[in-house]
Design a protein around this motif. Structure first.
Motif, PDB file in Angstrom:
ATOM      1  N   LEU A   1       0.832  -1.204   0.000  1.00  0.00           N
ATOM      2  CA  LEU A   1       0.000   0.000   0.000  1.00  0.00           C
ATOM      3  C   LEU A   1       0.872   1.261   0.000  1.00  0.00           C
ATOM      4  N   TRP A   2       1.940   1.241   0.766  1.00  0.00           N
ATOM      5  CA  TRP A   2       2.840   2.400   0.788  1.00  0.00           C
ATOM      6  C   TRP A   2       3.545   2.578  -0.554  1.00  0.00           C
ATOM      7  N   ALA A   3       3.816   1.476  -1.240  1.00  0.00           N
ATOM      8  CA  ALA A   3       4.408   1.601  -2.581  1.00  0.00           C
ATOM      9  C   ALA A   3       3.401   2.279  -3.515  1.00  0.00           C
ATOM     10  N   LEU A   4       2.134   1.879  -3.404  1.00  0.00           N
ATOM     11  CA  LEU A   4       1.102   2.516  -4.235  1.00  0.00           C
ATOM     12  C   LEU A   4       0.963   3.998  -3.901  1.00  0.00           C
TER      13      LEU A   4
ATOM     14  N   GLU B   1       1.291   7.734  -5.989  1.00  0.00           N
ATOM     15  CA  GLU B   1       0.044   8.498  -5.967  1.00  0.00           C
ATOM     16  C   GLU B   1      -1.157   7.709  -6.471  1.00  0.00           C
ATOM     17  N   GLN B   2      -1.203   6.475  -6.026  1.00  0.00           N
ATOM     18  CA  GLN B   2      -2.296   5.599  -6.425  1.00  0.00           C
ATOM     19  C   GLN B   2      -2.923   5.000  -5.192  1.00  0.00           C
TER      20      GLN B   2
ATOM     21  N   GLU C   1       8.481   2.531   0.855  1.00  0.00           N
ATOM     22  CA  GLU C   1       9.116   3.283  -0.229  1.00  0.00           C
ATOM     23  C   GLU C   1       9.311   4.742   0.173  1.00  0.00           C
ATOM     24  N   ALA C   2       8.373   5.290   0.958  1.00  0.00           N
ATOM     25  CA  ALA C   2       8.526   6.682   1.408  1.00  0.00           C
ATOM     26  C   ALA C   2       9.740   6.810   2.315  1.00  0.00           C
ATOM     27  N   CYS C   3       9.949   5.821   3.166  1.00  0.00           N
ATOM     28  CA  CYS C   3      11.123   5.810   4.060  1.00  0.00           C
ATOM     29  C   CYS C   3      12.395   5.715   3.222  1.00  0.00           C
TER      30      CYS C   3
END
Ligand code: SF4
Ligand code: SF4
Length: 209
Positions: free
Chosen positions: A58-61, A65-66, A194-196
């Motif tokens: 979910l964090w990758a999505l 921005e999905q 991915e944000a990290c």
């Protein structure tokens, strides 16, 4: 304890002819990008025990921005979560695959120490709410709920950041001075997401880890 050991999914790029390998990679814990063409990249993710896309999926999505994904109902990928990368973000996904090409296997164990990092504690929008104020009071620091530590705009209270972009609670170090009482919004940022990884790359220059 600020060190978190994360078993993060490895991104792999697959040709559609090797779809079965992509499915096997995802069932083993990885993330897959099946490249049907420049405008059609199919993403595959694992699901948790409740059938929802995994948190790191979910964090990758979110990083591209999905928000929308669906469960595959038929075929070899049945049960997995899937989404289609938008054309704008396809290069990002392919870059993740390139980044991860140096790692073998479907997952990679990473030990990440947030108190030695603080890469995500820059120019963030950290909303502070009543449970956070209560935590500040409980540690004898009620002033943390007032300026200059926070600002209020339109009824929303947020942490203040210094002109150099750093959270005021970092001071001159990479160490959060209120780590045990940090706001829930800080806690919600998932280590190893991915944000990290992007924050660590942008702020510290680490390509991975
Ligand atoms: S960027 Fe990741 S490792 Fe660094 S402080 Fe934030 S969550 Fe922790
Ligand atoms: S309160 Fe601590 S964890 Fe939250 S942004 Fe500031 S330095 Fe980072």
């Amino acid at each position: 304890m600020s060190v978190t050991v994360v078993e993060r999914p490895i991104w792999r790029r697959f040709d559609p002819r090797f779809h079965a390998r992509a499915v096997a990679h995802v069932r083993a814990g990885g993330h897959a990008a099946v490249v049907h063409g420049a405008r059609h990249v199919e993403l595959l993710f694992g699901v948790d025990a409740t059938g929802r896309i995994t948190e790191l999926g979910l964090w990758a999505l979110l990083a591209i921005e999905q928000k929308r994904w669906r469960r595959v109902k038929l075929g070899p990928a049945s049960g997995l979560a899937t989404a289609r990368a938008s054309v704008d973000f396809t290069p990002v996904v392919l870059d993740w695959c390139e980044r991860d090409a140096v790692h073998e296997g479907p997952t990679r164990a990473m030990a990440l120490d947030c108190l030695a990092c603080a890469a995500c504690c820059h120019e963030a929008n950290v909303v502070v709410e009543e449970p956070d104020f209560a935590r500040f009071r409980a540690i004898g620091r009620p002033e943390l709920a007032r300026p200059p530590y926070v600002r209020r705009a339109g009824g929303v209270v947020t942490l203040t950041f210094l002109p150099n972009g750093r959270c005021r609670h970092l001071g001159r170090t990479r160490k959060c001075a209120v780590y045990d009482a940090r706001p829930d919004n800080c806690r919600a940022f998932v280590t190893g997401s991915e944000a990290c990884l992007a924050a660590r790359e942008d702020t510290l220059g680490y390509r991975d880890g």
